[in-house]
Scaffold this motif. Sequence first.
Motif, short mmCIF file in Angstrom:
data_model
loop_
_atom_site.label_atom_id
_atom_site.label_comp_id
_atom_site.label_asym_id
_atom_site.label_seq_id
_atom_site.Cartn_x
_atom_site.Cartn_y
_atom_site.Cartn_z
N ASN A 112 -59.60 -35.39 17.15
CA ASN A 112 -58.36 -34.83 16.60
C ASN A 112 -58.62 -33.47 15.96
N PRO A 113 -57.72 -32.51 16.15
CA PRO A 113 -57.88 -31.22 15.47
C PRO A 113 -57.62 -31.37 13.98
N PHE A 114 -58.03 -30.36 13.22
CA PHE A 114 -57.82 -30.38 11.77
C PHE A 114 -57.48 -28.98 11.28
N THR A 115 -56.43 -28.89 10.46
CA THR A 115 -56.03 -27.62 9.88
C THR A 115 -56.30 -27.62 8.39
N PHE A 116 -57.05 -26.64 7.92
CA PHE A 116 -57.38 -26.52 6.51
C PHE A 116 -56.25 -25.85 5.74
N LYS A 117 -56.34 -25.93 4.43
CA LYS A 117 -55.35 -25.33 3.54
C LYS A 117 -55.13 -23.84 3.84
N SER A 118 -56.21 -23.16 4.18
CA SER A 118 -56.15 -21.72 4.43
C SER A 118 -55.40 -21.38 5.71
N GLY A 119 -55.23 -22.37 6.59
CA GLY A 119 -54.59 -22.14 7.88
C GLY A 119 -55.55 -22.12 9.04
N VAL A 120 -56.85 -22.17 8.78
CA VAL A 120 -57.85 -22.24 9.84
C VAL A 120 -57.77 -23.62 10.49
N THR A 121 -57.70 -23.64 11.82
CA THR A 121 -57.65 -24.90 12.57
C THR A 121 -58.88 -25.04 13.44
N ILE A 122 -59.53 -26.21 13.37
CA ILE A 122 -60.65 -26.50 14.25
C ILE A 122 -60.20 -27.53 15.27
N THR A 123 -60.81 -27.48 16.45
CA THR A 123 -60.33 -28.29 17.57
C THR A 123 -60.70 -29.77 17.46
N ASN A 124 -61.74 -30.07 16.68
CA ASN A 124 -62.11 -31.47 16.46
C ASN A 124 -62.83 -31.59 15.12
N ARG A 125 -63.25 -32.81 14.76
CA ARG A 125 -63.80 -33.07 13.42
C ARG A 125 -65.32 -32.96 13.34
N LEU A 126 -65.97 -32.49 14.38
CA LEU A 126 -67.43 -32.39 14.40
C LEU A 126 -67.89 -31.00 13.96
N VAL A 127 -68.83 -30.97 13.03
CA VAL A 127 -69.33 -29.72 12.47
C VAL A 127 -70.86 -29.75 12.50
N MET A 128 -71.46 -28.64 12.86
CA MET A 128 -72.92 -28.55 12.77
C MET A 128 -73.30 -28.27 11.33
N SER A 129 -74.18 -29.09 10.79
CA SER A 129 -74.62 -28.95 9.41
C SER A 129 -75.50 -27.72 9.25
N PRO A 130 -75.43 -27.05 8.10
CA PRO A 130 -76.29 -25.88 7.87
C PRO A 130 -77.75 -26.29 7.75
N LYS A 179 -65.45 -22.67 15.48
CA LYS A 179 -65.28 -21.74 14.38
C LYS A 179 -66.66 -21.45 13.78
N ALA A 180 -66.80 -20.23 13.26
CA ALA A 180 -68.08 -19.78 12.72
C ALA A 180 -67.97 -19.65 11.20
N ILE A 181 -68.77 -20.44 10.50
CA ILE A 181 -68.80 -20.43 9.04
C ILE A 181 -70.21 -20.05 8.60
N VAL A 182 -70.34 -19.07 7.72
CA VAL A 182 -71.65 -18.69 7.23
C VAL A 182 -71.84 -19.25 5.83
N GLN A 183 -72.97 -19.91 5.62
CA GLN A 183 -73.26 -20.47 4.30
C GLN A 183 -73.92 -19.38 3.45
N ILE A 184 -73.40 -19.14 2.24
CA ILE A 184 -73.94 -18.09 1.38
C ILE A 184 -74.55 -18.73 0.13
N PHE A 185 -75.67 -18.13 -0.32
CA PHE A 185 -76.38 -18.77 -1.42
C PHE A 185 -77.31 -17.80 -2.13
N HIS A 186 -77.87 -18.29 -3.22
CA HIS A 186 -78.94 -17.64 -3.97
C HIS A 186 -79.93 -18.74 -4.29
N ALA A 187 -81.20 -18.52 -3.97
CA ALA A 187 -82.20 -19.58 -4.14
C ALA A 187 -82.54 -19.86 -5.60
N GLY A 188 -82.34 -18.87 -6.48
CA GLY A 188 -82.71 -19.08 -7.87
C GLY A 188 -84.19 -19.37 -8.01
#
Length: 364
Positions: free
Chosen positions: A6-24, A96-105
């Motif tokens: 099933n597709p999923f639409t986020f609050k922002s309006g971004v829609t992904i075609t299914n519920r599977l995501v590659m983990s960072p 969809k392409a999502i970039v994970q942003i961070f600081h290692a501290g």
Amino acid sequence: MTQFSNPFTFKSGVTITNRLVMSPMTTQQSFYNGTVTQDEIQYYADRAKGLGAIITGAANVQAQGKGWPGELSIATDDMLPQLHALAGAIQAQGAKAIVQIFHAGRMTHAATLMGEQPVSASAVAALRPDAETPRAMTTDEIHDTVIAFGEATRRAIQAGFDGVELHGANTYLLQQFFSPHSNRREDDYGGSREKRYRFIKEVLASVFAAVEKYADHPFLVGYRLSPEEFETPGIRFDDTLWLLDQLKATNLDYVHISLNAYDRVARDDQHDQKSILAYVHDHLTGQLPLIGVGGVRTRQDVNHVLQNAELVAVGQQLLYDPSWAVKLATGADDAILQVPFKEAVKFVPLNTPLHDFAAARFQH
């Protein structure tokens, strides 16, 4: 029950075609300065088909936040051309392409930082054999880092990504400020839960301000967190439930829980009657979508996660079985590679360091 197709639409309006995501996951395939390589682009493109989205491995927002050699960077504008190529390669496969942003501290080394001492909320070393004692960040440095997260978000937008995920898990800087182990400050950024949350709150505000200013199309913002720490003092599950209440009140598109097993039970004896994932999902009360993760390998695993989450993140399985999502979608379950961890490394591509594979297994 929700179907993964099933597709999923986020609050922002971004829609992904299914519920599977590659983990960072960390791959250490970038150049020494954090520039994306062609091997890295191909690595993600090979795994994007059949997924709703890919979340890249962590990208540092400042040079001082670099955690390891070969790490992706989103800290300067000269990274934009290759970041754009990376986003485009993922999107060309329908994800969809999502970039994970961070600081290692404090979770880095002076050698990685060209001799500079790591920084953190306080001058407290992590409880690991090779830990170095960090320097406590000044207030000005905290403010600069808050700005850096916003600037990283601007670059993600300009590079064509569909969103960013703030890495507030796995003991990196955002978690370090919230943790009573790493944060012993006595100013406005330490002490009570509210004060330890202040850095996270300001980073979120900086990121959302960048989205508001620069995004001319739907752009999502997610947050990843670890549910509990083993250190004393440390984050306990009640702290995480409190943190989730704060996050529910923001414009976040999702929360991503970091687990090495989706059925893991909390160490807290007040919350050990069901899985961490179930407690978190119930606590969110549908106000904020949840990405579940941890040892997902089969169709049955996917269905189990979707009982307590809106989306499913898959890590280790995609490392050695890049077409896993396509096999699942086409009913080719018999073709899915199922091998024990010790044997699985034989199937990992040669350009994927084993550091990546171990990180996928030992998420906190």
